[in-house]
Design a protein around this motif. Structure first.
Motif, PDB file in Angstrom:
ATOM      1  N   UNK A   1     -11.563  15.015   6.020  1.00  0.00           N
ATOM      2  CA  UNK A   1     -10.969  14.298   7.156  1.00  0.00           C
ATOM      3  C   UNK A   1     -10.993  12.787   6.939  1.00  0.00           C
ATOM      4  N   UNK A   2     -10.922  12.381   5.702  1.00  0.00           N
ATOM      5  CA  UNK A   2     -11.109  10.973   5.369  1.00  0.00           C
ATOM      6  C   UNK A   2      -9.821  10.156   5.407  1.00  0.00           C
ATOM      7  N   UNK A   3      -8.697  10.752   5.655  1.00  0.00           N
ATOM      8  CA  UNK A   3      -7.422  10.059   5.538  1.00  0.00           C
ATOM      9  C   UNK A   3      -7.057   9.174   6.705  1.00  0.00           C
ATOM     10  N   UNK A   4      -7.978   8.411   7.220  1.00  0.00           N
ATOM     11  CA  UNK A   4      -7.718   7.535   8.361  1.00  0.00           C
ATOM     12  C   UNK A   4      -6.542   6.606   8.101  1.00  0.00           C
ATOM     13  N   UNK A   5      -5.549   6.671   8.976  1.00  0.00           N
ATOM     14  CA  UNK A   5      -4.437   5.748   8.918  1.00  0.00           C
ATOM     15  C   UNK A   5      -3.385   6.048   7.868  1.00  0.00           C
ATOM     16  N   UNK A   6      -3.521   7.120   7.127  1.00  0.00           N
ATOM     17  CA  UNK A   6      -2.571   7.413   6.059  1.00  0.00           C
ATOM     18  C   UNK A   6      -1.369   8.227   6.519  1.00  0.00           C
ATOM     19  N   UNK A   7      -1.469   8.913   7.629  1.00  0.00           N
ATOM     20  CA  UNK A   7      -0.392   9.809   8.051  1.00  0.00           C
ATOM     21  C   UNK A   7       0.946   9.096   8.257  1.00  0.00           C
ATOM     22  N   UNK A   8       1.005   7.945   8.936  1.00  0.00           N
ATOM     23  CA  UNK A   8       2.309   7.285   9.093  1.00  0.00           C
ATOM     24  C   UNK A   8       2.966   6.931   7.749  1.00  0.00           C
TER      25      UNK A   8
ATOM     26  N   UNK B   1     -18.505   3.936  -0.298  1.00  0.00           N
ATOM     27  CA  UNK B   1     -17.475   3.514  -1.247  1.00  0.00           C
ATOM     28  C   UNK B   1     -16.454   4.607  -1.494  1.00  0.00           C
ATOM     29  N   UNK B   2     -16.899   5.840  -1.647  1.00  0.00           N
ATOM     30  CA  UNK B   2     -15.965   6.936  -1.917  1.00  0.00           C
ATOM     31  C   UNK B   2     -14.966   7.085  -0.773  1.00  0.00           C
ATOM     32  N   UNK B   3     -15.435   7.016   0.460  1.00  0.00           N
ATOM     33  CA  UNK B   3     -14.542   7.134   1.613  1.00  0.00           C
ATOM     34  C   UNK B   3     -13.545   5.978   1.640  1.00  0.00           C
TER      35      UNK B   3
ATOM     36  N   UNK C   1      -6.221   4.799  -0.901  1.00  0.00           N
ATOM     37  CA  UNK C   1      -5.198   5.452  -1.697  1.00  0.00           C
ATOM     38  C   UNK C   1      -5.548   5.703  -3.152  1.00  0.00           C
ATOM     39  N   UNK C   2      -6.812   5.502  -3.535  1.00  0.00           N
ATOM     40  CA  UNK C   2      -7.218   5.824  -4.900  1.00  0.00           C
ATOM     41  C   UNK C   2      -7.134   7.346  -5.059  1.00  0.00           C
ATOM     42  N   UNK C   3      -6.528   7.829  -6.145  1.00  0.00           N
ATOM     43  CA  UNK C   3      -6.392   9.281  -6.317  1.00  0.00           C
ATOM     44  C   UNK C   3      -7.750   9.992  -6.287  1.00  0.00           C
TER      45      UNK C   3
END
Length: 69
Positions: free
Chosen positions: A49-56, A18-20, A26-28
């Motif tokens: 390294x949990x930011x899957x897909x957020x870079x774009x 759940x945390x990941x 995008x939850x702070x």
């Protein structure tokens, strides 16, 4: 011993599911850490390294603000 917020939300940094998901949604981090019953430092060290897909999306937001490095 888990805190009340952790029990209520079922979050744990040990299992991470759940945390990941919350971080990727995008939850702070401060909110996720509170729900998981940990500090932001522990949360970020665990999920660095949990930011899957957020870079774009982040790149678009920085470009729009004129703050892209």
């Amino acid at each position: 011993m888990p805190g009340r917020a952790q029990e209520a939300h079922g979050a744990s940094l040990r299992c991470g599911g759940k945390a990941a998901k919350w971080l990727n949604d995008g939850v702070p981090p401060a909110q996720v850490a509170e729900w998981a019953g940990n500090s932001v430092a522990v949360l970020l060290a665990t999920y660095a390294r949990c930011g899957d897909g957020q870079l774009p999306d982040l790149r678009r937001r920085l470009e729009a603000a004129g703050d892209l490095p």
